[in-house]
Write an enzyme that holds these catalytic residues in place. Sequence first.
Site, PDB file in Angstrom:
ATOM      1  N   CYS A 245      -0.655   6.760   9.679  1.00 32.04           N
ATOM      2  CA  CYS A 245       0.575   6.131  10.316  1.00 32.04           C
ATOM      3  C   CYS A 245       0.306   4.773  10.996  1.00 32.04           C
ATOM      4  O   CYS A 245      -0.421   4.968  12.091  1.00 32.04           O
ATOM      5  CB  CYS A 245       1.726   7.071  11.075  1.00 32.04           C
ATOM      6  SG  CYS A 245       2.843   6.480  11.593  1.00 32.04           S
TER       7      CYS A 245
ATOM      8  N   CYS B 106       6.231  -6.856   7.225  1.00 30.11           N
ATOM      9  CA  CYS B 106       7.358  -6.425   8.063  1.00 30.11           C
ATOM     10  C   CYS B 106       7.764  -7.499   9.016  1.00 30.11           C
ATOM     11  O   CYS B 106       7.049  -8.221   9.476  1.00 30.11           O
ATOM     12  CB  CYS B 106       6.874  -4.986   8.658  1.00 30.11           C
ATOM     13  SG  CYS B 106       8.510  -4.091   9.356  1.00 30.11           S
TER      14      CYS B 106
ATOM     15  N   CYS C 237       1.560  -1.177  15.587  1.00 31.30           N
ATOM     16  CA  CYS C 237       1.545  -0.943  14.178  1.00 31.30           C
ATOM     17  C   CYS C 237       0.682  -2.179  13.498  1.00 31.30           C
ATOM     18  O   CYS C 237       1.037  -3.265  13.925  1.00 31.30           O
ATOM     19  CB  CYS C 237       2.917  -0.931  13.612  1.00 31.30           C
ATOM     20  SG  CYS C 237       3.221  -1.001  11.687  1.00 31.30           S
TER      21      CYS C 237
ATOM     22  N   GLU D  92       0.884  -1.145  -0.113  1.00 33.17           N
ATOM     23  CA  GLU D  92       0.107   0.173   0.115  1.00 33.17           C
ATOM     24  C   GLU D  92       0.694   1.279   0.009  1.00 33.17           C
ATOM     25  O   GLU D  92       1.901   1.360   0.521  1.00 33.17           O
ATOM     26  CB  GLU D  92      -0.709   0.027   1.300  1.00 33.17           C
ATOM     27  CG  GLU D  92      -1.942  -1.043   1.010  1.00 33.17           C
ATOM     28  CD  GLU D  92      -2.972  -1.078   2.237  1.00 33.17           C
ATOM     29  OE1 GLU D  92      -3.997  -1.664   2.163  1.00 33.17           O
ATOM     30  OE2 GLU D  92      -2.395  -0.715   3.489  1.00 33.17           O
TER      31      GLU D  92
ATOM     32  N   CYS E 119       6.637  -3.981  15.788  1.00 34.28           N
ATOM     33  CA  CYS E 119       6.157  -2.591  16.888  1.00 34.28           C
ATOM     34  C   CYS E 119       4.843  -2.834  17.141  1.00 34.28           C
ATOM     35  O   CYS E 119       3.922  -3.251  16.331  1.00 34.28           O
ATOM     36  CB  CYS E 119       6.383  -1.286  15.832  1.00 34.28           C
ATOM     37  SG  CYS E 119       8.120  -1.252  15.229  1.00 34.28           S
TER      38      CYS E 119
ATOM     39  N   CYS F 139       3.527   8.481   0.882  1.00 28.60           N
ATOM     40  CA  CYS F 139       4.290   7.678   1.823  1.00 28.60           C
ATOM     41  C   CYS F 139       4.129   6.395   1.117  1.00 28.60           C
ATOM     42  O   CYS F 139       3.188   5.669   0.809  1.00 28.60           O
ATOM     43  CB  CYS F 139       2.939   7.642   2.963  1.00 28.60           C
ATOM     44  SG  CYS F 139       3.518   6.437   4.159  1.00 28.60           S
TER      45      CYS F 139
HETATM   46  S1  SF4 Z   1       6.299   0.748  12.327  1.00 31.27           S
HETATM   47 FE1  SF4 Z   1       5.376  -1.169  11.408  1.00 31.27          FE
HETATM   48  S2  SF4 Z   1       5.918  -1.131   9.475  1.00 31.27           S
HETATM   49 FE2  SF4 Z   1       7.409   0.512  10.431  1.00 31.27          FE
HETATM   50  S3  SF4 Z   1       9.109  -1.003  11.414  1.00 31.27           S
HETATM   51 FE3  SF4 Z   1       7.671  -0.921  12.912  1.00 31.27          FE
HETATM   52  S4  SF4 Z   1       6.244  -2.871  12.379  1.00 31.27           S
HETATM   53 FE4  SF4 Z   1       7.300  -2.444  10.512  1.00 31.27          FE
END
Ligand code: SF4
Length: 350
Positions: free
Chosen positions: A338, A113, A120, A93, A117, A106
């Site tokens: 975000c 990923c 996220c 995306e 985090c 963006c």
């Molecule tokens: S914020 Fe989300 S996309 Fe960015 S590094 Fe952390 S887990 Fe990966």
Amino acid sequence: MTEKQNIRHLSLEELQEQFLELEEPRFRAAQIWQWLWQKGAPGFHEMTNLPKAFREKLESHYDVYRMSVSDRQLSTDKTIKCGFRLYDGEFVEGVLIPQESRMTACISSQVGCSLTCSFCATARLPRKRNLFFDEIYDQVDMINRMATESYGVHLSNIVFMGMGEPLLNYSQVMKAIERITAEDGLGMSPKRITVSTAGIAKMIKKLGDDDVKFNLAVSLHAANDEKRNKIMPINETNSLGALSEALLYFYDKTGTRVTFEYVMLQDENDTPKDAEELAAFAKILPSKINLIEYNPIENGIYQKSSGNAMHRFKDLLEQKGCIVNIRRSRGQDIDAACGQLANKQLNPVI
Ligand code: SF4
């Protein structure tokens, strides 16, 4: 990948050499190059100033593998989120964020990923693969076309803040930025590009060694190892000590001010003590801090800090001499903000 070669993975010199072998004149390589990198041709068929026989020859040897827009959503604040379908059926995306003074794309650097985090949505998608540099380039090119068609303005800024950790796809991200900034590419200034990292210390040093000209943002979200381990588990192997050492190295080599991103989580990282720790960390080098409104995700464990809490936090940082901005959330209603990118159209229950 299928047996046909991706023509965009060849340099101009390599194209010229291969065209010699195909008994085609050298100038054809420059013609193709322009179609591939500036005119956005989706395939050879569209390269209308080339003889048909030559186009057919190209077709039998190469493919362009350009991605396509699979889905497009418009937010009430005019943010546009795009789903891109890649040549192998994977999806990523990208987001177009129109603001008064800038038009920002963006973009994503990986499918999913590998980091986890805890705030996220992308973290819930396993990393399937890195994007190739032409796929990263295509996102910018396509979002740029969308900006002109929808709002009559070209892109002014690019942020690598979509899906994935760009510094874990270092070589392809660097190659994409080379094409995006090249005169025979999109010709954008590196000063308008920001690469955002969760803090991979070793690769931040490499950015310094490579003397990059683009901007660096670090997703910090806590300036205390214990808290940061919880919010960003990458901190367990890339502690704040290692991060500060890498950032000082980067600054020493490039002279570029760093931006710290700090998503504000109620009662997690928004107390006066957190502000004190953040100010102390940020002041190790010339920097600015973006305080980001948290965008709740489905079944998430955090709440967003109140507006008052954000302003109090900002005041405390400013009293300590920090440069601070509050970033309001954009595209929240379409999960384009975000930390919300998660191919939800494809993964409705995450
Ligand atoms: S914020 Fe989300 S996309 Fe960015 S590094 Fe952390 S887990 Fe990966």
